[in-house]
Design an enzyme around this catalytic site. Structure first.
Site, PDB file in Angstrom:
ATOM      1  NE  ARG A  35      -2.216  -1.261   3.709  1.00  0.00           N
ATOM      2  CZ  ARG A  35      -2.455  -1.001   4.892  1.00  0.00           C
ATOM      3  NH1 ARG A  35      -3.639  -0.512   4.970  1.00  0.00           N
ATOM      4  NH2 ARG A  35      -1.732  -1.338   5.949  1.00  0.00           N
ATOM      5  CG  ASN A  73      -3.584  -4.565   3.556  1.00  0.00           C
ATOM      6  OD1 ASN A  73      -3.570  -4.280   2.321  1.00  0.00           O
ATOM      7  ND2 ASN A  73      -3.100  -4.403   4.370  1.00  0.00           N
TER       8      ASN A  73
END
Length: 816
Positions: A745, A763
């Site tokens: 990320r 996520n």
């Protein structure tokens, strides 16, 4: 004496001024007070009783309309206090040469003035016109009038003039010939040109559907919302009737319908910001008049300009600022802050303003109601936003990128839907390209193929560059190239400079200010600086007094300008020098450009400030500026201030001539030294010291102070004129595989920002990563290709791309 409390709102100073709900007649005072508070300057609003006492003390005749509550106030910073009446020093007067009567003999000022004659209302005779050779049409004005009140234009006969005189409410009048041309109000700050507005009579523009009356109603609704004076329907009706027209007529689409022949906002007219569009020959005339007003805070010069002449109609040393602050058309300029800055040049914008203007309005009303003076003290509530952080915090999201120049170019490429590619040559040199449907251009470093190797080599050679510029009539500093060890030649050159020389020592192949020592006054210091260089070759130059400016030119046209300030800190009366350095560095780290160049308290700096009587643990007085470096270079911890709007036309012409001295040059940044870039070049000394073909772009995008400028966009406008901001689309990316617990990320966020893509990434419980992204089609396609690779520890199975729905307002990328 009441104490006013302030509220914090994270709104820029100028936008706060423009968006406040204050009538145009009061805006200038509120704007000046707001600017003062933002700069940590105390404001004291005098009560009516206090104002009367002040007038009595100085022998001034008190008039409520001229010395009203909210119009008379004081500004205090440190040990300096100024007593102000609206936009003038309380006791300042117009220079005698600029009185209305004196202007009729203005040839010695270098400007024209319409023929005119002054008289008492009951003593008018047509012989006055004949005696002074005044021809019709004429204008009638009250001698003591302002803001267009009582002015009657386009009087074409003795009979209409007599009627106008009879209807005038003033006893002292002037009749002058009406000259043709456009009328402007030119604003000077401490005698220097700051901006200008064009005045247009009250009018409406037809749309082919609505009547004049309906158009007036519609326009007045807009003026009311902006707190501007309204168009007077009765006056408009009388004006149209005299011309045989009616308010019931439907004007054609785009047809301009004048509703009065009186110029100015007070009569419902419009004003347009033309600060950067004034003819150069007019500004040269204004510059020559500026010396008369060096002791005045603000001056408004009313001029009429046609193709042949510039007529000075009137000078006003207490002008309204609302026309330039909030024009009907154009961006406007924050002249209120310019006035405060001129009074207190050591101050910086320290606090955000936001709701403070509303508090100022309340304080004025409270002072008027209770007849008590009110102190507005920004120290009551501390706002830790300094001028250095205003822009830096805004760019915090981009501060992790090391190559800020490539960053701004690449983001601009993707925002236009262009394609970016990078590779290495057989010799290992890095190359990259930009491609559109029409062309592809290869870059090396930040330079496109349009900049030749020969031109790059020439601009890298400081001596050859100076020789080239000299041939084109550009002023350059005198100097020589020497070997670092050749002290004999260096000493002879120093001795040739005569008494009191000032010199600069710099490495021949240096850049970014590294190794440069300026302001050297002794031979020994020069030789020590020479010995301390890492380069075998050096340049010795005469030191030019003034400020350091970087001017950016693209395709032969001047674009932007930066004023560079040496590394420094500003005292607050509490913090030590070391604390101030640490606080400033904390802010600089947020800036993608200055974050790489922090202030240092190394041994050289400590010795430098020690010579001024300071040490790292010294506490600086509030407002005290302590310079840590002698060179104005960002790489040495300096500050950058955008001054694009201040550049005088002379220096724009010089910058474009510098560009024209080189062949096959796409763009360049030229470094120039002069005292004041807003003044004519022939009124001061200047010198171009360097030309950079591979110049920094990021300093314009991420200035320490002032407005960010899109230098990358200017380059692409020139190289890819067919390009423009691409449509924004929204897509959902689902990334599957080993993509959690591997920094995916954080890596993805960086890749999105690099491509000017906004959105979120998160996520999922099933082990995937989902990103909602929006940007140009080509940028998202490029991001998808990168997402399939991922960071080093990731193992991506596939990326599924689906439509993300409607585009929403997003200006950042975040992990959720």
């Amino acid at each position: 004496m009441a104490q006013a409390m302030m509220n914090e709102h994270d709104v820029s100073l100028f936008e706060s001024v423009k968006s406040c709900n204050v009538h145009s007649s009061s805006l200038c005072c509120h704007a000046i007070m707001a600017s003062a508070l933002a700069r940590d300057v105390k404001v004291y609003i005098y009560s009516a009783e206090e104002i009367k006492k002040i007038c009595a003390t100085y022998g001034l005749k008190f008039r409520q309309s001229y010395y009203g509550v909210g119009q008379v106030f004081s500004l205090t910073y440190g040990d300096k206090t100024y007593l102000v009446n609206k936009t003038k020093f309380l006791l300042s007067k117009l220079p005698p040469a600029f009185s209305k009567k004196a202007l009729k003999d203005s040839e010695h000022l270098g400007v024209d003035s319409p023929k005119g004659v002054f008289f008492k209302k009951n003593q008018f005779s047509s012989k006055l016109l004949e005696k002074n050779g005044i021809k019709f049409p004429v204008v009638l004005k009250p001698v003591g009038g302002s803001m267009g009140k009582g002015v009657v234009l386009d009087l074409k006969s003795i009979s209409t003039l007599k009627v106008a005189i009879e209807n005038s409410v003033s006893d002292d009048l002037v009749v002058e010939e009406q000259v043709s041309g456009d009328e402007y109000r030119i604003y000077l700050v401490k005698g220097k040109y700051f901006g200008a507005v064009k005045r247009v009579p009250a009018n409406v523009v037809g749309n082919g559907v609505m009547t004049v009356e309906q158009l007036i109603k519609q326009k007045n609704a807009l003026k009311k919302k902006k707190h501007h004076p309204l168009i007077k329907k009765e006056s408009a009706l009388a004006f149209l009737s005299a011309q045989g027209k009616s308010v019931d007529v439907v004007p054609a689409d785009g047809e301009f319908v004048a509703l009065t022949n009186v110029l100015g906002r007070s009569s419902g007219g419009d004003v347009y910001d033309v600060s950067h569009q004034m003819p150069g020959w007019v500004l040269k005339k204004i510059d020559k008049l500026g010396s008369y007003f060096n002791d005045s805070l603000c001056t408004g010069l009313d001029v009429i300009v046609n193709e042949e002449s510039c007529y000075l109609i009137e000078a006003n040393n207490r002008p309204q600022l609302s026309s330039l602050l909030m024009p009907d058309d154009g961006k406007g300029r924050n002249i209120a802050d310019a006035l405060v800055s001129a009074l207190f040049p050591a101050t910086q914008i320290k606090y955000v303003v936001g709701g403070r203007i509303g508090d100022i309005k309340k304080s004025v009303n409270l002072s008027r109601k209770n007849d008590t003076g009110i102190l507005l003290d920004p120290g009551v509530n501390r706002f830790p936003l300094t001028s250095d952080s205003v822009n830096d915090l805004k760019f915090k999201e981009l501060s992790s990128f090391s190559n800020s120049n490539r960053l701004v170019l690449r983001r601009e490429i993707h925002s236009r839907g262009l394609f970016f590619d990078t590779w290495s040559t057989e010799k290992g040199s890095k190359r990259w390209s930009i491609t559109s449907a029409q062309r592809s251009i290869v870059f090396r470093e930040n330079m496109p193929a349009q900049t030749s190797y020969a031109t790059r080599a020439l601009t890298n050679d400081k001596e050859k560059t100076k020789q080239r510029l000299s041939k084109y009539g550009i002023h350059v500093p005198s100097g020589i190239r020497v070997k670092q060890s050749d002290f004999n030649t260096a000493e002879k050159w120093f001795d040739s400079l005569g008494s009191s020389p000032l010199v600069v020592v710099k490495p021949y192949n240096g850049s970014g200010g590294k190794g440069v020592t300026s302001g050297i006054a002794s031979k020994k210091v020069m030789l020590d600086a020479l010995a301390g260089l890492d380069d075998d070759d050096a340049v010795l130059e005469e030191h030019i007094n003034g400020f350091d400016y970087r001017l950016f030119v693209v395709g032969g046209k001047f674009k932007y300008a930066i004023k560079r300030h040496p590394a420094h800190v500003v005292g607050d009366g509490v913090s030590t020098v070391e604390m101030l350095v640490n606080a400033k560095n904390k802010v600089r780290r947020h800036n993608p450009y200055t974050g790489k160049y922090l202030l240092a308290l190394d041994q050289a700096v400590i010795e430098r400030i020690s010579s001024k009587g300071y040490a790292p643990d010294s506490i600086l007085d509030a407002g005290k500026v302590l310079y840590l470096q002698t060179i104005a270079n960002i790489g040495a911890g300096g500050d950058s201030e955008d001054v694009t709007e201040l550049v005088h036309p002379d220096f724009i012409e010089i910058a474009e001539r510098v560009y024209g001295a080189f062949e096959k040059l796409a763009f360049c940044g030229l470094d120039l030294i002069t005292e004041d870039i807003s003044c004519p070049s022939d009124a001061q000394r200047y010198a171009v010291i360097e030309v950079n073909a591979n110049c920094d772009l990021a300093m314009h995008h991420f200035p320490t102070r002032g407005e960010p400028r899109n230098a990358a966009g200017a380059i692409l406008d020139d190289l890819f004129p067919e390009s423009s901001p691409a449509p924004v689309i929204r897509r959902q990316l689902t990334i599957c595989g080993k993509v959690q617990g591997v920094g995916y990320r954080k890596w993805f966020t960086r890749q999105a920002k690099l491509r000017s893509i906004s959105g979120t990434v998160s996520n999922q419980k099933d082990g995937s990563v989902v990103a909602m992204v929006q940007g140009s089609d080509s940028a998202i396609s490029d991001l998808v290709r990168a997402a399939n690779q991922g960071p080093a520890k990731a193992l991506v199975s596939y990326v599924n791309v689906t439509d993300g729905g409607s585009v929403s307002v997003l200006d950042n990328f975040s992990i959720t």
